[in-house]
Scaffold this motif. Structure first.
Motif, PDB file in Angstrom:
ATOM      1  N   HIS A   1       0.838  -1.209   0.000  1.00 20.55           N
ATOM      2  CA  HIS A   1       0.000   0.000   0.000  1.00 20.55           C
ATOM      3  C   HIS A   1       0.867   1.251   0.000  1.00 20.55           C
ATOM      4  CE1 HIS A   1      -2.879   3.079   1.125  1.00 20.55           C
ATOM      5  NE2 HIS A   1      -2.169   3.333   2.210  1.00 20.55           N
TER       6      HIS A   1
ATOM      7  N   VAL B   1      -3.063  -6.702  -2.294  1.00 19.43           N
ATOM      8  CA  VAL B   1      -3.113  -5.261  -2.533  1.00 19.43           C
ATOM      9  C   VAL B   1      -4.479  -4.756  -2.070  1.00 19.43           C
ATOM     10  CG1 VAL B   1      -2.940  -3.412  -4.237  1.00 19.43           C
ATOM     11  CG2 VAL B   1      -1.637  -5.544  -4.557  1.00 19.43           C
TER      12      VAL B   1
ATOM     13  N   PRO C   1      -7.970  -3.012  -1.832  1.00 21.61           N
ATOM     14  CA  PRO C   1      -8.855  -2.543  -2.914  1.00 21.61           C
ATOM     15  C   PRO C   1      -8.780  -1.028  -3.136  1.00 21.61           C
ATOM     16  CG  PRO C   1     -10.019  -4.079  -1.494  1.00 21.61           C
ATOM     17  CD  PRO C   1      -8.713  -3.797  -0.823  1.00 21.61           C
ATOM     18  N   GLU C   2      -8.517  -0.278  -2.070  1.00 18.27           N
ATOM     19  CA  GLU C   2      -8.454   1.176  -2.216  1.00 18.27           C
ATOM     20  C   GLU C   2      -7.250   1.630  -3.047  1.00 18.27           C
ATOM     21  OE1 GLU C   2      -7.129   0.306   2.149  1.00 18.27           O
ATOM     22  OE2 GLU C   2      -8.565  -0.494   0.683  1.00 18.27           O
ATOM     23  N   ASP C   3      -6.327   0.705  -3.332  1.00 14.98           N
ATOM     24  CA  ASP C   3      -5.168   1.036  -4.161  1.00 14.98           C
ATOM     25  C   ASP C   3      -5.388   0.670  -5.625  1.00 14.98           C
ATOM     26  OD1 ASP C   3      -3.285   2.234  -2.364  1.00 14.98           O
ATOM     27  OD2 ASP C   3      -3.068   0.270  -1.414  1.00 14.98           O
ATOM     28  N   ARG C   4      -6.624   0.502  -6.016  1.00 14.22           N
ATOM     29  CA  ARG C   4      -6.960   0.125  -7.389  1.00 14.22           C
ATOM     30  C   ARG C   4      -6.358   1.109  -8.410  1.00 14.22           C
ATOM     31  NH1 ARG C   4     -11.472  -2.804  -9.787  1.00 14.22           N
ATOM     32  NH2 ARG C   4     -12.377  -1.772 -11.600  1.00 14.22           N
ATOM     33  N   GLN C   5      -6.589   2.390  -8.219  1.00  9.52           N
ATOM     34  CA  GLN C   5      -6.034   3.374  -9.154  1.00  9.52           C
ATOM     35  C   GLN C   5      -4.525   3.488  -9.000  1.00  9.52           C
ATOM     36  OE1 GLN C   5      -7.498   5.025 -11.804  1.00  9.52           O
ATOM     37  NE2 GLN C   5      -5.322   5.428 -12.181  1.00  9.52           N
ATOM     38  N   ASN C   6      -4.026   3.350  -7.772  1.00  9.63           N
ATOM     39  CA  ASN C   6      -2.578   3.421  -7.554  1.00  9.63           C
ATOM     40  C   ASN C   6      -1.851   2.293  -8.281  1.00  9.63           C
ATOM     41  OD1 ASN C   6      -2.772   5.672  -5.837  1.00  9.63           O
ATOM     42  ND2 ASN C   6      -3.108   4.377  -4.038  1.00  9.63           N
ATOM     43  N   LEU C   7      -2.431   1.103  -8.270  1.00  8.83           N
ATOM     44  CA  LEU C   7      -1.820  -0.027  -8.968  1.00  8.83           C
ATOM     45  C   LEU C   7      -1.804   0.229 -10.476  1.00  8.83           C
ATOM     46  CD1 LEU C   7      -0.618  -2.865  -9.055  1.00  8.83           C
ATOM     47  CD2 LEU C   7      -2.954  -3.778  -9.038  1.00  8.83           C
TER      48      LEU C   7
ATOM     49  N   SER D   1       0.874   3.901  -3.057  1.00  8.34           N
ATOM     50  CA  SER D   1       0.114   5.137  -2.794  1.00  8.34           C
ATOM     51  C   SER D   1       0.998   6.366  -2.617  1.00  8.34           C
ATOM     52  CB  SER D   1      -0.768   4.965  -1.551  1.00  8.34           C
ATOM     53  OG  SER D   1       0.016   4.727  -0.390  1.00  8.34           O
TER      54      SER D   1
ATOM     55  N   ALA E   1      -8.303  -4.594  -6.338  1.00  8.70           N
ATOM     56  CA  ALA E   1      -7.328  -3.622  -6.834  1.00  8.70           C
ATOM     57  C   ALA E   1      -6.972  -3.841  -8.297  1.00  8.70           C
ATOM     58  CB  ALA E   1      -6.058  -3.669  -5.989  1.00  8.70           C
TER      59      ALA E   1
ATOM     60  N   ASN F   1      -7.904  -3.923 -11.835  1.00  6.29           N
ATOM     61  CA  ASN F   1      -8.851  -3.482 -12.849  1.00  6.29           C
ATOM     62  C   ASN F   1      -8.381  -4.031 -14.198  1.00  6.29           C
ATOM     63  OD1 ASN F   1     -10.432  -2.114 -14.696  1.00  6.29           O
ATOM     64  ND2 ASN F   1     -10.231  -0.122 -13.696  1.00  6.29           N
TER      65      ASN F   1
END
Length: 309
Positions: A76, A111, A113-119, A80, A156, A158
């Motif tokens: 994370h 990972v 889920p809140e790091d979806r865009q970060n990943l 992030s 995370a 997509n």
């Protein structure tokens, strides 16, 4: 077609590499762990590199977070924090260029889920840098039946966004059951995974992740024991257990009792492996990514040789 095998150091894996390396197109070794500061823990093996060079195998080393839920906070932070993310990308690129690897594999597990865009942002940065240097970017992703951004393990990832920033996606279509007994990867489960995947990922980028191991579940215990094919066969033989092939799941299974405790075993063999290979042509998928070298039914190599992967 791509015949890709994941590698974790063990005597069986090294023997397999020596005996069957001529049938392997890419070896994906578990070699580079991520550190909290964005640097890499180099676990590469010189003797394996020499064997790969002799057999003309492409090496796509894994950059991983140790497959551990305890590393959830670390991954994370790395994804992030813009500075740490940039540092990690730079170190991966420098490693790949310095070691002359033709590609790398990203294998981040747990990972948040809140790091979806970060990943996705990380993959975009890495892909841009590596592709500019002629190095392939691949990523291992958990099996999904639909896009669920809130899923604790796969949210995370997509698929539709990540596929734009990689050359290959290894879809790990196994571990259908883990907390409770059941098939490692029933044919129906794998088909459902692919049914979704091909709607959001170009099939030419997909490599079907295939298992060659088994699990032994102890009654009332939620974490199974991992078995290689040989261990599963030996266990059944020593206990006099009757192995059956479940035609619906297309996978082998047996049960036994030890010290009054019931056990259930499911495992992959050449028959289940072959059943899943048939899906490649149906879905127009150009290759497989197998977890992992040294655990498999040796008869699988005869199938791969015949099919000229």
């Amino acid at each position: 077609m791509d015949n890709i095998w994941f590698y974790v150091s063990s005597p069986d894996a090294k023997q397999d590499l020596s005996e069957h390396g001529n049938l392997i197109d890419k070896l994906v070794p578990y070699w580079y762990g991520v550190k909290a500061d964005g640097t890499l823990d180099d676990q590469a093996e010189k003797d394996v590199k020499e064997t790969e060079a002799q057999k003309n195998i492409q090496v796509y080393p894994i950059i991983h977070n140790y497959s551990s839920p305890q590393m959830r906070d670390r991954i994370h932070n790395l994804l992030s924090n813009p500075q740490l993310r940039s540092t990690l990308v730079t170190n991966i690129v420098n490693m790949a260029v310095g070691e002359k690897y033709p590609g790398v594999n990203i294998d981040f597990e747990f990972v948040p889920p809140e790091d979806r865009q970060n990943l996705t942002t990380f993959m975009q940065m890495l892909y841009t840098e590596l592709s500019g240097k002629g190095i392939k970017t691949t990523i291992s992703v958990p099996a999904e039946l639909k896009d669920n951004p809130d899923h604790p393990f796969s949210g995370a990832f997509n698929y539709s966004a990540i596929q734009r920033f990689c050359d290959e996606m290894y879809i790990l279509a196994y571990d259908e059951h883990f907390a409770t007994p059941g098939p490692i990867a029933s044919i129906g489960f794998v088909r459902n995974v692919l049914n979704y995947a091909v709607t959001v990922i170009p099939p030419n980028k997909i490599r079907l992740g295939m298992a060659v191991y088994g699990y032994d579940w102890t009654e009332n215990v939620t974490i199974p024991r991992t078995l290689s094919y040989n261990q599963a066969i030996e266990l059944a033989r020593n206990l006099g257990a009757n192995i059956t092939y479940d035609e619906t799941a297309q996978e082998s299974t047996f049960t036994y009792t030890m010290n009054t405790t019931s056990h259930t075993v499911w495992f992959e063999d050449v028959r289940s492996f072959t059943a899943k290979l048939e899906l490649l042509m149906e879905y127009n998928i150009p290759g497989i990514a197998v977890w992992r070298l040294g655990q498999e039914d040796q008869r699988i190599w005869n199938i791969l040789a015949i099919r000229n992967f």
